[in-house]
Structures are given as C-alpha cells and as structure tokens.
Design a protein around this motif. Structure first.
Motif, PDB file in Angstrom:
ATOM      1  N   ILE A  21     -77.091 -64.119 -34.873  1.00 54.50           N
ATOM      2  CA  ILE A  21     -77.653 -63.474 -36.062  1.00 54.50           C
ATOM      3  C   ILE A  21     -79.059 -62.969 -35.773  1.00 54.50           C
ATOM      4  N   LEU A  22     -79.854 -63.772 -35.088  1.00 53.49           N
ATOM      5  CA  LEU A  22     -81.214 -63.364 -34.734  1.00 53.49           C
ATOM      6  C   LEU A  22     -81.206 -62.147 -33.817  1.00 53.49           C
ATOM      7  N   ALA A  23     -80.310 -62.127 -32.856  1.00 52.35           N
ATOM      8  CA  ALA A  23     -80.208 -60.982 -31.941  1.00 52.35           C
ATOM      9  C   ALA A  23     -79.807 -59.715 -32.696  1.00 52.35           C
ATOM     10  N   LEU A  24     -78.868 -59.830 -33.620  1.00 55.63           N
ATOM     11  CA  LEU A  24     -78.450 -58.662 -34.413  1.00 55.63           C
ATOM     12  C   LEU A  24     -79.576 -58.176 -35.315  1.00 55.63           C
ATOM     13  N   ALA A  25     -80.323 -59.093 -35.911  1.00 56.77           N
ATOM     14  CA  ALA A  25     -81.450 -58.711 -36.755  1.00 56.77           C
ATOM     15  C   ALA A  25     -82.530 -58.023 -35.932  1.00 56.77           C
ATOM     16  N   ALA A  26     -82.792 -58.528 -34.741  1.00 52.90           N
ATOM     17  CA  ALA A  26     -83.796 -57.901 -33.867  1.00 52.90           C
ATOM     18  C   ALA A  26     -83.349 -56.506 -33.451  1.00 52.90           C
ATOM     19  N   LEU A  27     -82.081 -56.351 -33.147  1.00 47.83           N
ATOM     20  CA  LEU A  27     -81.548 -55.043 -32.772  1.00 47.83           C
ATOM     21  C   LEU A  27     -81.662 -54.052 -33.928  1.00 47.83           C
ATOM     22  N   ALA A  28     -81.347 -54.501 -35.127  1.00 50.64           N
ATOM     23  CA  ALA A  28     -81.469 -53.645 -36.308  1.00 50.64           C
ATOM     24  C   ALA A  28     -82.925 -53.265 -36.561  1.00 50.64           C
ATOM     25  N   ALA A  29     -83.841 -54.199 -36.367  1.00 51.45           N
ATOM     26  CA  ALA A  29     -85.262 -53.918 -36.569  1.00 51.45           C
ATOM     27  C   ALA A  29     -85.755 -52.894 -35.555  1.00 51.45           C
ATOM     28  N   VAL A  30     -85.366 -53.044 -34.310  1.00 52.12           N
ATOM     29  CA  VAL A  30     -85.783 -52.092 -33.276  1.00 52.12           C
ATOM     30  C   VAL A  30     -85.214 -50.711 -33.562  1.00 52.12           C
ATOM     31  N   ALA A  31     -83.958 -50.640 -33.954  1.00 48.14           N
ATOM     32  CA  ALA A  31     -83.346 -49.347 -34.262  1.00 48.14           C
ATOM     33  C   ALA A  31     -84.026 -48.694 -35.460  1.00 48.14           C
ATOM     34  N   GLY A  32     -84.322 -49.474 -36.479  1.00 49.26           N
ATOM     35  CA  GLY A  32     -84.993 -48.937 -37.661  1.00 49.26           C
ATOM     36  C   GLY A  32     -86.391 -48.451 -37.370  1.00 49.26           C
ATOM     37  N   LEU A  33     -87.143 -49.234 -36.621  1.00 51.66           N
ATOM     38  CA  LEU A  33     -88.507 -48.825 -36.265  1.00 51.66           C
ATOM     39  C   LEU A  33     -88.501 -47.609 -35.353  1.00 51.66           C
ATOM     40  N   SER A  34     -87.520 -47.525 -34.492  1.00 50.87           N
ATOM     41  CA  SER A  34     -87.409 -46.371 -33.606  1.00 50.87           C
ATOM     42  C   SER A  34     -87.147 -45.108 -34.420  1.00 50.87           C
ATOM     43  N   ALA A  35     -86.253 -45.192 -35.388  1.00 51.13           N
ATOM     44  CA  ALA A  35     -85.953 -44.036 -36.242  1.00 51.13           C
ATOM     45  C   ALA A  35     -87.178 -43.641 -37.062  1.00 51.13           C
ATOM     46  N   LEU A  36     -87.886 -44.626 -37.594  1.00 48.85           N
ATOM     47  CA  LEU A  36     -89.094 -44.323 -38.361  1.00 48.85           C
ATOM     48  C   LEU A  36     -90.172 -43.715 -37.473  1.00 48.85           C
ATOM     49  N   GLY A  37     -90.285 -44.180 -36.257  1.00 48.26           N
ATOM     50  CA  GLY A  37     -91.269 -43.648 -35.323  1.00 48.26           C
ATOM     51  C   GLY A  37     -90.999 -42.199 -34.991  1.00 48.26           C
ATOM     52  N   GLN A  38     -89.735 -41.851 -34.808  1.00 47.54           N
ATOM     53  CA  GLN A  38     -89.379 -40.469 -34.514  1.00 47.54           C
ATOM     54  C   GLN A  38     -89.654 -39.574 -35.712  1.00 47.54           C
ATOM     55  N   ALA A  39     -89.342 -40.045 -36.892  1.00 46.76           N
ATOM     56  CA  ALA A  39     -89.598 -39.255 -38.099  1.00 46.76           C
ATOM     57  C   ALA A  39     -91.101 -39.049 -38.281  1.00 46.76           C
ATOM     58  N   HIS A  40     -91.886 -40.074 -38.019  1.00 47.26           N
ATOM     59  CA  HIS A  40     -93.331 -39.972 -38.135  1.00 47.26           C
ATOM     60  C   HIS A  40     -93.884 -38.995 -37.096  1.00 47.26           C
ATOM     61  N   SER A  41     -93.331 -39.021 -35.904  1.00 44.13           N
ATOM     62  CA  SER A  41     -93.769 -38.125 -34.836  1.00 44.13           C
ATOM     63  C   SER A  41     -93.507 -36.667 -35.216  1.00 44.13           C
ATOM     64  N   VAL A  42     -92.349 -36.393 -35.777  1.00 42.06           N
ATOM     65  CA  VAL A  42     -92.010 -35.031 -36.196  1.00 42.06           C
ATOM     66  C   VAL A  42     -92.941 -34.585 -37.313  1.00 42.06           C
TER      67      VAL A  42
END
Length: 56
Positions: A21-42
């Motif tokens: 569960i912790l690994a899945l939550a960490a993966l979801a957090a990284v994916a979400g932050l990555s998407a937000l980072g790309q949107a912020h960059s654009v």
C-alpha cells in the motif's frame, strides 16, 4: 508455540500488505507531482513568452 508462530505469520503478512500500500501511494504521489510539475512548466513558459512578446 504453534499459536504464536501463526500470529507471527499474520504479522508478516500485514507488514507486507502495508508495504504494498505504501509503495502504491508513493507511486501515485510521484505521478501526480510529475503531472503538476509539467503543467506548471507549460504555464510558466507561456507566461514568459507573453512577457517577452509584450516587451518587443
């Protein structure tokens, strides 16, 4: 002693489930932050382009 060893197996199983569960939550957090980072960059790039065009 058999009861104790059975409880020990359940504890190990619970820890494994928490780790998954912790690994899945960490993966979801990284994916979400990555998407937000790309949107912020654009957004930042488009703002800088607008400022650059306004200064011409």
């Amino acid at each position: 002693m058999r009861i104790y060893s059975g409880m020990r197996g359940e504890r190990g199983q619970s820890m494994a489930e928490y780790a998954v569960i912790l690994a899945l939550a960490a993966l979801a957090a990284v994916a979400g932050l990555s998407a937000l980072g790309q949107a912020h960059s654009v957004r930042t790039a488009s703002t800088l382009l607008a400022v650059s065009e306004a200064m011409k």
